[in-house]
Structures are given as structure tokens and as C-alpha cells.
Scaffold this active site. Structure first.
Site, PDB file in Angstrom:
ATOM      1  N   SER A  46       0.204  -1.134   0.048  1.00 45.24           N
ATOM      2  CA  SER A  46       0.044   0.133  -0.116  1.00 45.24           C
ATOM      3  C   SER A  46       1.140   0.972   0.206  1.00 45.24           C
ATOM      4  O   SER A  46       0.155   2.820  -0.334  1.00 45.24           O
ATOM      5  CB  SER A  46      -1.249   0.013   1.772  1.00 45.24           C
ATOM      6  OG  SER A  46      -2.032  -0.444   1.100  1.00 45.24           O
ATOM      7  N   GLY A 100       2.497  -0.616   4.039  1.00 43.84           N
ATOM      8  CA  GLY A 100       2.522  -1.665   2.973  1.00 43.84           C
ATOM      9  C   GLY A 100       2.687  -2.967   2.973  1.00 43.84           C
ATOM     10  O   GLY A 100       3.897  -3.316   3.160  1.00 43.84           O
ATOM     11  N   PHE A 154     -11.907 -14.412  -1.172  1.00 44.50           N
ATOM     12  CA  PHE A 154     -11.515 -13.296  -2.373  1.00 44.50           C
ATOM     13  C   PHE A 154     -10.247 -13.622  -1.252  1.00 44.50           C
ATOM     14  O   PHE A 154      -8.970 -14.540  -1.403  1.00 44.50           O
ATOM     15  CB  PHE A 154     -11.254 -12.424  -1.953  1.00 44.50           C
ATOM     16  CG  PHE A 154      -9.832 -11.487  -2.692  1.00 44.50           C
ATOM     17  CD1 PHE A 154      -9.786 -11.474  -3.903  1.00 44.50           C
ATOM     18  CD2 PHE A 154      -9.045 -10.890  -2.144  1.00 44.50           C
ATOM     19  CE1 PHE A 154      -9.154 -11.170  -4.770  1.00 44.50           C
ATOM     20  CE2 PHE A 154      -7.801 -10.542  -3.043  1.00 44.50           C
ATOM     21  CZ  PHE A 154      -8.131 -10.561  -4.084  1.00 44.50           C
ATOM     22  N   ASN A 178      -9.371  -0.231  -0.109  1.00 41.24           N
ATOM     23  CA  ASN A 178      -8.008  -0.713  -0.981  1.00 41.24           C
ATOM     24  C   ASN A 178      -9.445  -0.689  -1.955  1.00 41.24           C
ATOM     25  O   ASN A 178      -8.766  -0.290  -2.910  1.00 41.24           O
ATOM     26  CB  ASN A 178      -7.404  -1.814  -1.175  1.00 41.24           C
ATOM     27  CG  ASN A 178      -6.428  -2.341  -0.159  1.00 41.24           C
ATOM     28  OD1 ASN A 178      -5.108  -1.787  -0.164  1.00 41.24           O
ATOM     29  ND2 ASN A 178      -6.728  -3.623   0.684  1.00 41.24           N
ATOM     30  N   THR A 221      -5.558 -18.092   1.621  1.00 41.94           N
ATOM     31  CA  THR A 221      -5.474 -19.500   3.130  1.00 41.94           C
ATOM     32  C   THR A 221      -4.114 -20.401   1.715  1.00 41.94           C
ATOM     33  O   THR A 221      -3.884 -19.817   0.707  1.00 41.94           O
ATOM     34  CB  THR A 221      -6.657 -20.154   2.697  1.00 41.94           C
ATOM     35  OG1 THR A 221      -7.213 -20.644   1.319  1.00 41.94           O
ATOM     36  CG2 THR A 221      -7.433 -19.031   3.401  1.00 41.94           C
ATOM     37  N   TYR A 258     -10.482   2.249   6.078  1.00 36.46           N
ATOM     38  CA  TYR A 258      -9.492   1.697   5.024  1.00 36.46           C
ATOM     39  C   TYR A 258      -9.766   1.068   4.267  1.00 36.46           C
ATOM     40  O   TYR A 258     -10.769  -0.880   4.227  1.00 36.46           O
ATOM     41  CB  TYR A 258      -8.499   1.085   4.744  1.00 36.46           C
ATOM     42  CG  TYR A 258      -6.831   1.035   4.543  1.00 36.46           C
ATOM     43  CD1 TYR A 258      -6.404   2.429   4.525  1.00 36.46           C
ATOM     44  CD2 TYR A 258      -6.631   0.163   4.251  1.00 36.46           C
ATOM     45  CE1 TYR A 258      -5.048   2.287   3.545  1.00 36.46           C
ATOM     46  CE2 TYR A 258      -5.595   0.057   3.192  1.00 36.46           C
ATOM     47  CZ  TYR A 258      -4.346   0.954   2.681  1.00 36.46           C
ATOM     48  OH  TYR A 258      -3.303   1.142   2.548  1.00 36.46           O
TER      49      TYR A 258
END
Length: 378
Positions: A86, A336, A150, A194, A156, A192
Site C-alpha cells: 500500500s 504496506g 477472495f 483498497n 489461505t 481503509y
């Protein structure tokens, strides 16, 4: 899960962990003893290896600890390139602010104006969300990396090794977010996401006719001669020199450690796909805060902040966080995370003293202790 929290800076305020006890600012002259000790402690805590570079008033200091390859024992290098997650967001925000200065868009333009029909359904409406709200995470748009499907596919063990080479388009990632209701009405809270920066990258392409990657290269990477910085797109391998990246791919910090170096970074898109090294990140932040990339008006906009959730020590601007340390030092920066790579860059407001570092593991290590070590000396 632990790895999901690290991936793409799912909480950009990781550097805001409250720290107890009084401290004093680090003495002038660049004594990095506390920094080195904090980095050593991160390795003792389980991080395979750390690389860090400090730039202070034109002088540079670098240090490493631990290994870059668990199989061979090869140490980390000060020149290591790594996935910055990030931290990418500051590059994207800088491009949009440059476009604003050129009169090509306004941060108060709606998302619908530039991306008609993209943010819609399940209560989502791009006509009520501004570009500014994308950049400071007040849009309310759901964070696609928090989607359960997702998460199973990419965070995983079984999912990652099956899907690590998948290509995802920005539209694919936004569609995941649009399958969820907004977290809140635009401008009423902070979370937050993305998805905000995937959309920001799409806005750059719509405004300029070029990809966000092209604009970042032309406007930032090439002018600053950031030779270690790149946007890999769908390329799954890392450039040399670099270390391996490791993850537990599980909620627990115990258990097997997996090499997750190879992955298709399109799952991060303009929210976190970039690769860099510590020296380049220091140079970027020095130029950004030193006014070499943005006019004063736009830099002020970038540094106009909102509360970052419940954090008492961090506020969020436009792709950059305002951080206050317990010793009273004020910094701008961002962390990040992406599979096997946890990074941070912070700098003083004038950009003259900066620190960038990377852990090549995503399950342990105290990043804030490294920052406090450098800037508080404790």
C-alpha cells in the site's frame, strides 16, 4: 486472518500502535543504535530478515539483519527490492494531485463523472462519492480484500497455491466490492478500503488515456531516477537483487512457513502492486514532502487529514498518514503489506530525515519499534 491484515496494508494505521512511556527525540547526528536494536529484535521475534535505509540531511545509512533465503541462509541486502504493497497509494495520489494542478480534474469530481456506471448496486452510488473521498478512505466503499471468497482464494494455503498466478483486472476487483453494501454513507466515517485506490487508478486512465502505471513512471519514477522502482503488472517474479518472501498463510503465527515470492500482483492493482527498495522510497518521500512533486496547494491537500478510525496517534490524508510518536516527533508515512512482505516508509515533515524498511515475512515483528528507534532513540 493474519496474512489478510498484512496484505496491501489492509489497515494503513499499523504504524499507529499506541506506545506507552515517555521518550525523547533522537539526538542529532544520526545515532542509529536503537534502530539497529529494534531490527535485531524483529528477527528474534521470527521475521526471517530485515533491510532498512535511513536518509538524513543528505547522508545515507543502511543496515540489514537476518536472512533473505531460509533455504540457503543468504543474508538480506541493503539493495534488496521488495513488494511495497500500500505504499503504492502515495504514488497514485501524487499523480491525481498533479492532474488537478494541471486543471484536468478536480478532487471534488464525482466518481460517476469519470467512471460512469462503475460504482453502483447494493446501495453503492458513484454520483455521491468524490475522488477526494476515494483517496482519504471516506467513500464507504467495501474493501474487496475483506471479501470471504477472495480471502479463501488468495490468503489461505490451499487457495494461494491454486490461485497465485491468477490475473485480476481492476474491474474484477471493483465488482467484488460492488457485491457488498457500502460500509457507511460517503463522507460520514472512515474505513481503509483498497477498492478506493483501484478506482483511483481507473480514474487516472480515464483522465489521461494512459494506465496509472505509465503515468507513475513518467511523472515520478523517471524524473526522480528511481531505478529500483517498478510496476510489474502481471509479472510474477521479482527483479534482482531481491530476497525471498515468506508467509504462514494462516491465522496463526505458528506452523509451517511458505515461500510466497512468486505471485501475480494484479490482485493488488493500483492499491498495492509496486516494487521498490528502501533508498528509492526515501528519495520519493524526500521529493514529495520537499515540494519537488507537488505544488504547495496540492501538497496541502494531500496533508489535509481525517481521523483514521479510532487511532489516537494517526490521521489519514490522501495516500499518506500523519503519525505522532510518543517522543513528540511528527512524521508522514505509510505502511504496506502483501504476501510475505511488510514494509514502511516515514519521514519528517520537511522530508530531510526518512526511514524505509522491509520485513520479508508477514506474521511477526514490531514495525513501530523500528520507527521509534530511529526517530526517538529508544
Amino acid at each position: 486472518m493474519a496474512v489478510r491484515a498484512a496484505v496491501m496494508g489492509a489497515t494503513a494505521v499499523a504504524l499507529s500502535v499506541a506506545l506507552a512511556g515517555p521518550a525523547t527525540a533522537a539526538p542529532a547526528g544520526g545515532d542509529h543504535t536503537a534502530t539497529r536494536q529494534a531490527i535485531k529484535a524483529a528477527v528474534e521475534d521470527g521475521v526471517p530478515g530485515v533491510t532498512a535505509t535511513v536518509r538524513d540531511s543528505g547522508t545515507t545509512w543502511s543496515t540489514t539483519a537476518g536472512v533473505g533465503n531460509l533455504r540457503t541462509g543468504k543474508p538480506r541486502s541493503a539493495d534488496d527490492r521488495y513488494r511495497i504493497g500500500s505504499i503504492t497509494k502515495a504514488f497514485v495520489s501524487t499523480v491525481l494531485l498533479q492532474l488537478e494542478a494541471e486543471g484536468r480534474l478536480s478532487l471534488d469530481d464525482t466518481v460517476e463523472k469519470w467512471l460512469p456506471g462503475t460504482v453502483h448496486g447494493n446501495g453503492n452510488d458513484g454520483a455521491h462519492i468524490t475522488v477526494r473521498q476515494l483517496l482519504n478512505h471516506t467513500s464507504g466503499i467495501y474493501n474487496y480484500t475483506e471479501d470471504d471468497d477472495f480471502g479463501r482464494a488468495y490468503f489461505t494455503k490451499d487457495g494461494f497455491f491454486q490461485h497465485r498466478y491468477d490475473t485480476k483486472t481492476p474491474a474484477d476487483l471493483v465488482a467484488i466490492a460492488m457485491s457488498h453494501k457500502p460500509d457507511f454513507a460517503p463522507g460520514t466515517s472512515w474505513h481503509y478500503s483498497n477498492t478506493n485506490y483501484v478506482l483511483a487508478g481507473m480514474v487516472i486512465q480515464k483522465v489521461t488515456g494512459h494506465s496509472y502505471a505509465t503515468e507513475i513512471r513518467d511523472r515520478i519514477i523517471n524524473p526522480l531516477h528511481l531505478k529500483a522502482t517498478s510496476l510489474p503488472g502481471t509479472k510474477v517474479t521479482m527483479p534482482s537483487p531481491s530476497s525471498r518472501a515468506y508467509s504462514k498463510l494462516a491465522e496463526e503465527t505458528a506452523g509451517p512457513t511458505y515461500d510466497v515470492t512468486k505471485l501475480n500482483p494484479s490482485i493488488a492493482s493500483s492499491a498495492g502492486e509496486m516494487i521498490s527498495d528502501s533508498a528509492d522510497l526515501d528519495r520519493f518521500y524526500g521529493a514529495l514532502l520537499g515540494g519537488k512533486l507537488l505544488h504547495a496547494k496540492q501538497l496541502k491537500e494531500m496533508q489535509t487529514t481525517v481521523p483514521a478510525g479510532d487511532s489516537p496517534t494517526t490521521r489519514y490524508g490522501l495516500g499518506i498518514s500523519d503519525i505522532k510518536l510518543p517522543c513528540g516527533v511528527h512524521l508522514w508515512g505509510h505502511d504496506g503489506g502483501i504476501h510475505g512482505s511488510s514494509s514502511a516508509v516515514v519521514a519528517t515533515p520537511d522530508g530531510r530525515h526518512s526511514l524505509a524498511f522491509n520485513f520479508n515475512g508477514d506474521w511477526s515483528g514490531d514495525a513501530m519499534a523500528v520507527v521509534v528507534g530511529e526517530f526517538c532513540g529508544t
